[in-house]
Scaffold this motif. Structure first.
Motif, short mmCIF file in Angstrom:
data_model
loop_
_atom_site.label_atom_id
_atom_site.label_comp_id
_atom_site.label_asym_id
_atom_site.label_seq_id
_atom_site.Cartn_x
_atom_site.Cartn_y
_atom_site.Cartn_z
N ARG A 80 -8.48 3.44 9.53
CA ARG A 80 -9.70 2.20 8.40
C ARG A 80 -9.95 1.19 9.85
N GLU B 243 1.68 0.54 7.18
CA GLU B 243 1.27 -0.71 6.55
C GLU B 243 0.37 -1.01 5.96
N SER B 244 -1.29 -1.00 7.17
CA SER B 244 -2.18 -1.24 6.93
C SER B 244 -2.47 -0.80 7.27
N GLN C 255 -4.08 0.95 3.45
CA GLN C 255 -4.06 1.37 1.96
C GLN C 255 -4.04 2.27 1.55
N THR D 59 -5.47 3.86 -0.85
CA THR D 59 -6.34 2.88 -2.24
C THR D 59 -7.50 1.70 -1.84
N HIS D 60 -7.06 1.65 -1.37
CA HIS D 60 -8.76 0.61 -0.68
C HIS D 60 -9.02 1.17 0.40
N ASP D 61 -8.60 1.98 1.26
CA ASP D 61 -9.29 2.23 2.70
C ASP D 61 -10.54 3.32 2.69
N ASP E 29 6.51 -3.83 -3.01
CA ASP E 29 5.72 -3.57 -4.46
C ASP E 29 6.72 -3.81 -5.43
#
Lengths: 248, 530
Positions: free
Chosen positions: B204, B226-227, B229, B231-233, B474
């Motif tokens: 990331r 944890e940092s 993600q 699907t986002h990164d 979540d």
């Protein structure tokens, strides 16, 4: 007042100017292949500089110098000289490995009291990359040694044809100092095979000794050049798959 | 005479990879995405062809270097276990120095970089005018650090991902490169989970217009931390080769023949045997190549023997051996095997003998215990299951996920695997599946998964996770509020509680209670093995 340039110097400098434009064209059109060759050279030097305190280190360094001259010559359009220097690079590298295992012969040869057959050292069946020789230094390296022995022997023969002026090969050379893509491609391909074989040769001779104390630099050279060889991957901890032998 | 087949991409020279490519539509999509700008996580079981596609993308980028100027850099982190670096900062230093090393090598081999000390320098007496590039300086510094050559350099002063990002930008600007495509193979296979989390954090942090990271990972055995993600990164691409594709058998045949066309005669002669082996492999080229290689000579008897040997024993022993690498997951690994061998395969076999449409599918309710999902994901890692579509409706319109069971495991159950294989592949239908509801009795005992700290080797990460406030789970705001009201302030508290405990709160019924427990289990699962 500047001193006049001697006519011979003037002619040679003119030639040098021609060579400069050949260098520019050669480097531009063959950047990636020259890059690969330089990387092999850098990998060879990583090994050579670790073979400290031994007479063959000097000889291997001399071999590399000739690779440097070969690259310079080929890039300048001095093609026959490039093949000749490449051949000398092969000869000195293979000889140094032979002498590393034959100290008496080395001393006699150095004192000019004995001959040495370059061709024999490069022979794929009896030379220093023959499985018989390699096995004594590294059982695992002997598995793939023959293919590099064959490759080195081919390169050696090919270079010799230029050195001896064989018409079949010299016909392709330009008549004047100028750039030839065809010859340059042939030379670089030969040089890449030759340096790959020399790197394998040095690994097969010194790998068992140096890899256990390697700080990662030597295994990085192997990972790059010989990643496709199972014995190498196994040795440096990369993935291998058991081969299923029929009937077992 | 038939020659040896390459089981692994690593056996093939990088420059020859494209000669062996049998391109399906899926492969084309994946290769194009790998060559693109976005960060990608390529997820697939062992042997499904991840390395091959990374190498194919690398080879294509090299071929198209003019005019695109994208420099592909391939590296594998497979040597990680050999690196004795217990300190996290050492491990990051090792990863970054390896990335720098591979970038420098790739740039040199493209003629974009000339390191000092080359033979050309040597004939000038070593008078190099070239200063080490920024990338080379970083590499040296980090190498010195993880090798403890200069232990005086404190960890905090070491160059981090941002410095590498800048160095990459420098390199691109000075050499006219558009960007670097970094292909990371074995990104998470061999790392311990803690190291996997560090890798994904690094992935990331490396994100920039000048470098795009593509990492190959396995389903079910990857800890993102944890940092990061997923699907986002990054974009996740799942690599599955559906056996229901029309060209499936022909593609598999071509894949073998590309490597060794001397097998054509025997494959033509024993087409049914070959096709059964191809379907048994369930889209996994390495398994196909392995099983074809050992079926010698190719005939019916040898085919039956191979299917029995490989799919009854070997694939399972490979799965069970996962417990050695992930000791904290042993219970899940063992349960997964019992579940498939005991509850799924016999049922599928019996059904397929008596029905006109064959099935190799199971469906699991979306509210099943989280531990069950994790166990199924681990089975995906071993190629015993293939995760299909989620959100599939089953009986009474309940929603869940469909999984395909490895066809070889199913064929191997029959006394005549070749004939049974032909029967199944001829009428395979995704609509037929065995259903497992939210509370199926086969889920016992892992539905009550307890975290036993004493069994975890390096438990520092897990302990920290258990102390994390429960509001990070979540869950919906409502569910998080209920947890707080009930006094479950940390993940550890939630995990220790029973679903009945959650139902003490108003408006929390069995479904919400299960979701609350699942969220806690999901939050710690990747920490179970350290």
């Amino acid at each position: 007042m500047t001193s006049p340039v001697a006519p011979i110097a003037s002619q040679l400098l003119n030639l040098h100017e021609d060579a400069k434009s050949v260098i520019t064209e050669a480097a531009e059109k063959n950047a990636a292949k020259l890059g690969r060759l330089v990387q092999f050279d850098m990998d060879i030097v990583a090994w050579v500089e670790r073979i400290t305190g031994r007479p063959e280190q000097r000889q291997l360094r001399d071999g590399r110098h000739n690779l440097g001259y070969a690259i310079y010559s080929a890039s300048s359009g001095l093609y026959v000289q490039a093949y000749a220097s490449l051949r000398l690079f092969l000869e000195l590298s293979f000889a140094s490995i032979y002498f590393s295992a034959n100290e008496l012969h080395r001393r006699k040869w150095a004192a000019n009291r004995a001959d040495f057959s370059w061709a024999k050292a490069l022979d794929e069946k009896e030379g220093v990359l023959s499985p018989n020789f390699v096995r004594e230094f590294s059982e695992s390296a002997s598995i793939d040694a023959s293919s590099y022995a064959l490759s080195a022997a081919r390169c050696y023969r090919h270079c010799s044809e230029f050195v001896h002026g064989k018409l079949a090969v010299t016909e392709s050379l330009p008549e004047t100092l100028s750039y030839s893509q065809e010859v340059m491609t042939d030379w670089i391909d030969t040089a890449i095979f030759a340096s790959e074989a020399v790197l394998y040769l040095i690994y097969s001779r010194y790998g068992d000794e140096l890899l256990p104390i390697d700080d990662g630099q030597l295994s990085a050279t192997l990972e790059d050049a010989f990643y496709h060889l199972r014995q190498i991957r196994q040795r440096i901890g990369l993935p291998v798959e058991e081969v299923h032998h029929h009937g077992q | 005479m038939a020659s040896d087949l390459f089981f692994r991409t690593e056996d093939i020279r990088a420059e020859e990879v494209l000669n062996y490519l049998v391109e399906t539509d899926i492969d084309r999509v994946v290769i194009d995405r790998l060559k693109g700008r976005s960060p990608i996580i390529l997820r697939g079981s062992r042997g499904v062809g991840k390395s091959f596609l990374l190498r194919a993308a690398e080879a294509e980028l090299n071929r198209e270097f003019e005019p695109n100027h994208v420099l592909p850099v391939y590296l594998t982190f497979a040597r990680a276990p050999l690196i004795q670096t217990p300190m996290p900062d050492k491990f990051i230093a090792w990863m970054i120095s390896k990335i720098c090393n591979r970038i420098i090598r790739a740039a040199t081999q493209r003629g974009l970089n000339l390191p000092g000390g080359s033979a050309i320098d040597a004939i000038r007496g070593g008078r190099s005018t070239q200063k080490p590039s920024r990338m080379e300086q970083i590499e040296t510094l980090l190498e010195d650090s993880w090798k403890n050559r200069h232990p005086s350099v404190p960890g905090d002063d070491l160059p981090g991902p941002e410095v590498v990002r800048d160095a990459v930008e420098d390199l691109c600007r000075h050499t006219g490169l558009a960007r670097i495509a970094l292909f990371v193979d074995e990104a998470a296979h061999v790392f311990i989970p803690q190291q996997q989390r560090q890798f994904f954090t690094l992935m990331r942090d490396l994100r920039s217009p000048y470098i795009s990271v593509k990492a190959a990972v396995y389903p079910g055995a990857t800890s993102f931390g944890e940092s990061f993600q997923p699907t986002h990164d990054a974009t996740i691409l799942d690599l599955d080769r559906p056996v229901t594709d029309q060209d499936y058998a022909a593609t598999m045949r071509e894949l073998v023949l590309k490597q060794d066309d001397s097998r054509k005669r025997s494959i033509d002669q024993y087409g049914e045997v070959f096709d059964t082996l191809a379907y048994a492999a369930t889209g996994n080229p390495r398994i196909l190549l392995k099983t074809v290689a050992r079926t010698s000579p190719l005939n019916r008897r040898a085919g039956q023997e191979t299917i029995r040997e490989y799919y009854r024993d070997e694939i399972w022993s490979e799965h069970s051996s996962l417990a050695e690498r992930y000791p904290g997951h042993k219970e899940l690994i063992d349960w997964g095997r019992r579940f498939i061998e005991g509850s799924v395969l016999p049922e599928l076999h019996t059904r397929n003998l008596h029905r006109s449409q064959a099935s190799s599918y199971l469906w699991v309710h979306r509210d099943c215990p989280q531990a069950v999902r994790e166990a199924l994901r681990l089975l995906c890692y071993s190629s015993i299951l293939q995760e299909g579509i989620s959100g599939v409706r089953a009986t009474r319109s309940e929603v869940g996920t469909r999984y395909m069971v490895n066809l070889g495991c199913l064929f191997a159950l029959d006394s005549d695997p070749i004939a049974f294989g032909a029967l199944v592949r001829g009428s395979l239908s995704v609509r037929r599946m065995i259903e497992f509801g939210a509370n199926h009795k086969a889920y016992q005992p892992i539905d009550k998964l307890k975290v036993n700290l004493s069994e975890v080797e390096d438990r520092s990460a897990l302990e920290a996770r258990l102390q994390t406030p429960s509001h990070v789970l979540d869950l919906t705001l409502f569910q998080r509020q209920k947890l707080r009201e009930l006094g479950f302030t940390t993940i550890g508290h939630v995990l220790k509680a029973d679903e009945n405990d959650f139902m003490q709160a108003y408006y929390v019924g069995p479904v919400r209670a299960r979701q609350m427990r699942n969220a806690a289990v999901a939050a710690v699962l990747e920490y179970l093995s350290g």
